[in-house]
Write a protein that holds these residues in place. Sequence first.
Motif, PDB file in Angstrom:
ATOM      1  N   GLN A  36       0.858  -1.193   0.000  1.00 35.95           N
ATOM      2  CA  GLN A  36       0.000   0.000   0.000  1.00 35.95           C
ATOM      3  C   GLN A  36       0.884   1.228   0.000  1.00 35.95           C
ATOM      4  N   PRO A  37       1.445   1.580  -1.154  1.00 38.09           N
ATOM      5  CA  PRO A  37       2.384   2.699  -1.160  1.00 38.09           C
ATOM      6  C   PRO A  37       1.697   4.001  -0.782  1.00 38.09           C
ATOM      7  N   LEU A  38       2.510   4.871  -0.231  1.00 39.04           N
ATOM      8  CA  LEU A  38       2.014   6.191   0.154  1.00 39.04           C
ATOM      9  C   LEU A  38       1.851   7.031  -1.115  1.00 39.04           C
ATOM     10  N   LEU A  39       0.637   7.500  -1.375  1.00 37.11           N
ATOM     11  CA  LEU A  39       0.367   8.242  -2.612  1.00 37.11           C
ATOM     12  C   LEU A  39      -0.056   9.669  -2.306  1.00 37.11           C
ATOM     13  N   ASP A  40       0.279  10.572  -3.224  1.00 33.19           N
ATOM     14  CA  ASP A  40      -0.160  11.956  -3.055  1.00 33.19           C
ATOM     15  C   ASP A  40      -1.503  12.171  -3.754  1.00 33.19           C
ATOM     16  N   GLN A  41      -1.933  13.407  -3.855  1.00 32.33           N
ATOM     17  CA  GLN A  41      -3.249  13.725  -4.421  1.00 32.33           C
ATOM     18  C   GLN A  41      -3.394  13.271  -5.878  1.00 32.33           C
ATOM     19  N   PHE A  42      -2.282  13.132  -6.589  1.00 32.47           N
ATOM     20  CA  PHE A  42      -2.334  12.696  -7.991  1.00 32.47           C
ATOM     21  C   PHE A  42      -1.898  11.241  -8.143  1.00 32.47           C
ATOM     22  N   GLY A  43      -1.862  10.509  -7.030  1.00 33.17           N
ATOM     23  CA  GLY A  43      -1.517   9.092  -7.094  1.00 33.17           C
ATOM     24  C   GLY A  43      -0.029   8.828  -7.279  1.00 33.17           C
ATOM     25  N   ARG A  44       0.796   9.842  -7.027  1.00 38.76           N
ATOM     26  CA  ARG A  44       2.243   9.662  -7.207  1.00 38.76           C
ATOM     27  C   ARG A  44       2.858   9.108  -5.918  1.00 38.76           C
ATOM     28  N   PRO A  45       3.672   8.059  -6.020  1.00 36.10           N
ATOM     29  CA  PRO A  45       4.257   7.459  -4.814  1.00 36.10           C
ATOM     30  C   PRO A  45       5.434   8.275  -4.274  1.00 36.10           C
ATOM     31  N   LEU A  46       5.654   8.135  -2.993  1.00 38.25           N
ATOM     32  CA  LEU A  46       6.854   8.721  -2.355  1.00 38.25           C
ATOM     33  C   LEU A  46       7.986   7.742  -2.617  1.00 38.25           C
ATOM     34  N   ARG A  47       8.918   8.096  -3.508  1.00 41.02           N
ATOM     35  CA  ARG A  47       9.931   7.098  -3.841  1.00 41.02           C
ATOM     36  C   ARG A  47      11.360   7.636  -3.811  1.00 41.02           C
ATOM     37  N   SER A  48      11.565   8.848  -4.351  1.00 41.10           N
ATOM     38  CA  SER A  48      12.946   9.363  -4.435  1.00 41.10           C
ATOM     39  C   SER A  48      13.135  10.521  -3.477  1.00 41.10           C
ATOM     40  N   LEU A  49      14.239  10.501  -2.777  1.00 45.99           N
ATOM     41  CA  LEU A  49      14.549  11.582  -1.839  1.00 45.99           C
ATOM     42  C   LEU A  49      15.916  12.149  -2.177  1.00 45.99           C
ATOM     43  N   ARG A  50      15.963  13.463  -2.382  1.00 45.66           N
ATOM     44  CA  ARG A  50      17.252  14.144  -2.588  1.00 45.66           C
ATOM     45  C   ARG A  50      17.633  14.801  -1.286  1.00 45.66           C
ATOM     46  N   VAL A  51      18.792  14.483  -0.825  1.00 44.94           N
ATOM     47  CA  VAL A  51      19.237  14.997   0.468  1.00 44.94           C
ATOM     48  C   VAL A  51      20.368  15.986   0.226  1.00 44.94           C
ATOM     49  N   SER A  52      20.111  17.242   0.522  1.00 43.45           N
ATOM     50  CA  SER A  52      21.165  18.251   0.396  1.00 43.45           C
ATOM     51  C   SER A  52      21.978  18.233   1.690  1.00 43.45           C
ATOM     52  N   VAL A  53      23.294  18.072   1.549  1.00 41.48           N
ATOM     53  CA  VAL A  53      24.125  17.979   2.752  1.00 41.48           C
ATOM     54  C   VAL A  53      24.820  19.300   3.068  1.00 41.48           C
ATOM     55  N   THR A  54      24.753  20.242   2.155  1.00 37.48           N
ATOM     56  CA  THR A  54      25.288  21.584   2.401  1.00 37.48           C
ATOM     57  C   THR A  54      24.683  22.543   1.378  1.00 37.48           C
ATOM     58  N   ASP A  55      24.582  23.813   1.755  1.00 33.71           N
ATOM     59  CA  ASP A  55      24.106  24.807   0.780  1.00 33.71           C
ATOM     60  C   ASP A  55      25.286  25.501   0.111  1.00 33.71           C
ATOM     61  N   ARG A  56      26.501  25.158   0.502  1.00 32.81           N
ATOM     62  CA  ARG A  56      27.684  25.832  -0.052  1.00 32.81           C
ATOM     63  C   ARG A  56      28.122  25.177  -1.357  1.00 32.81           C
ATOM     64  N   CYS A  57      28.743  25.976  -2.205  1.00 32.86           N
ATOM     65  CA  CYS A  57      29.275  25.428  -3.459  1.00 32.86           C
ATOM     66  C   CYS A  57      30.593  26.112  -3.785  1.00 32.86           C
ATOM     67  N   ASN A  58      31.463  25.385  -4.499  1.00 36.75           N
ATOM     68  CA  ASN A  58      32.757  25.951  -4.866  1.00 36.75           C
ATOM     69  C   ASN A  58      32.780  26.459  -6.305  1.00 36.75           C
ATOM     70  N   LEU A  59      31.619  26.454  -6.983  1.00 36.84           N
ATOM     71  CA  LEU A  59      31.508  27.074  -8.306  1.00 36.84           C
ATOM     72  C   LEU A  59      30.461  28.178  -8.227  1.00 36.84           C
ATOM     73  N   ARG A  60      30.452  29.039  -9.206  1.00 38.76           N
ATOM     74  CA  ARG A  60      29.461  30.111  -9.262  1.00 38.76           C
ATOM     75  C   ARG A  60      28.832  30.147 -10.651  1.00 38.76           C
ATOM     76  N   CYS A  61      28.137  29.047 -10.998  1.00 39.27           N
ATOM     77  CA  CYS A  61      27.511  28.955 -12.311  1.00 39.27           C
ATOM     78  C   CYS A  61      26.432  30.032 -12.440  1.00 39.27           C
TER      79      CYS A  61
END
Length: 354
Positions: free
Chosen positions: A15-40
């Motif tokens: 019974q996957p967890l679904l949102d209002q449009f039936g989309r499952p919770l599957r991928s999680l992006r975890v940001s480990v820092t807000d800093r970057c060494n480039l300035r694109c």
Amino acid sequence: MLPRAHSPLNVSARQPLLDQFGRPLRSLRVSVTDRCNLRCGYCMPQENYVWLPKEALLSFEEIARLVEVFTSLGVEDVRLTGGEPLLRRDLPHLVRMLASNPAIKDLALTTNGVQMDAQAQPLYDAGLHRVTLSLDTLRPERFASLTRRDIHAQVLAGIEAARRAGFDKLKIDTVVLRGENDDELADLVEFGRGIGAEVRFIEYMDVGGATEWSPGKVFTRAEMLERLTQRYGTITPLVENSSAPAERFRLPDGATFGIIASTTTPFCRTCDRSRLTADGLWYLCLYAQSGIDLLQPLRASASSDELAARIVAGWRARNDRGAELRKSGGERGVLVDIEQLRNDPHLEMHTRGG
Ligand code: SAM
């Protein structure tokens, strides 16, 4: 670990967890820092930013704990990102902790490669499954002007180190900017072919932080396909049943490449991604104006069930389709102005994890 079968919230593999449009919770992006060494210019065009306070950053133990709650609710794919994730000290230690979570089927990292030369082997040894490297140009002087840092050779060394360390299925992500690097598509395909990596071309997105965005700078999916067809001949779309953001294509000689066309061809209806910032805010859409605070309950000693309840409620209520709304919203310009970004750095793409 919260065993799925014992989830108090009636969420299980069946019974996957679904949102209002039936989309499952599957991928999680975890940001480990807000800093970057480039300035694109398309992501972090300023030299200085309002950074997240150090004391608010999740520790590795806190990240692993939250990820465990997410995986108990159905998340299977975890991607470490940032900012630039390799700027977070001891990242292999976090990778080791996450790699021991058996519910994670795909543990990946997105990096600009600047520090990969030294870190590829420790990351591989720690159990990281896959690496995506961002590379917008093969020309050193162009790299310096796009990123405002003259370190192209270091990035190429980082890509080579990733290969040497044993990462296969390497991906190279290229943001295509009209008049800046749209003449390098075939060169990048050939570069990818040479190192056994698949290149994915990304349309320039009007996300928070992209304060130099304008519609005219977007080199579209249709134009990319036309340019590559002129060079290679007929291009065949690969038919895949996937929620991955990239559409994949095959060239007549068998080489493959991808296009991520969030600007002109949004894929919100299959989006199973959400994002955790380095300070524990959970965003359900890259374009969302606000996130759900998981830091506060975590630090107030909430139980895993209580954290899970918050996540379940958030996902069940999710009706975001930011990229589609941006596309259908009429005249399009910069999403968030600099003043607003300074007041709320969570609106920045580099804070919520691209
Ligand atoms: N620093 C890491 C990197 O460069 O891969 C991870 C974070 S970065 C925000 C993740 C990806 O987002 C990169 O591939 C970057 O090119 C992409 N990106 C950033 N701003 C973008 C924009 N305005 N449009 C499209 N892609 C963007």
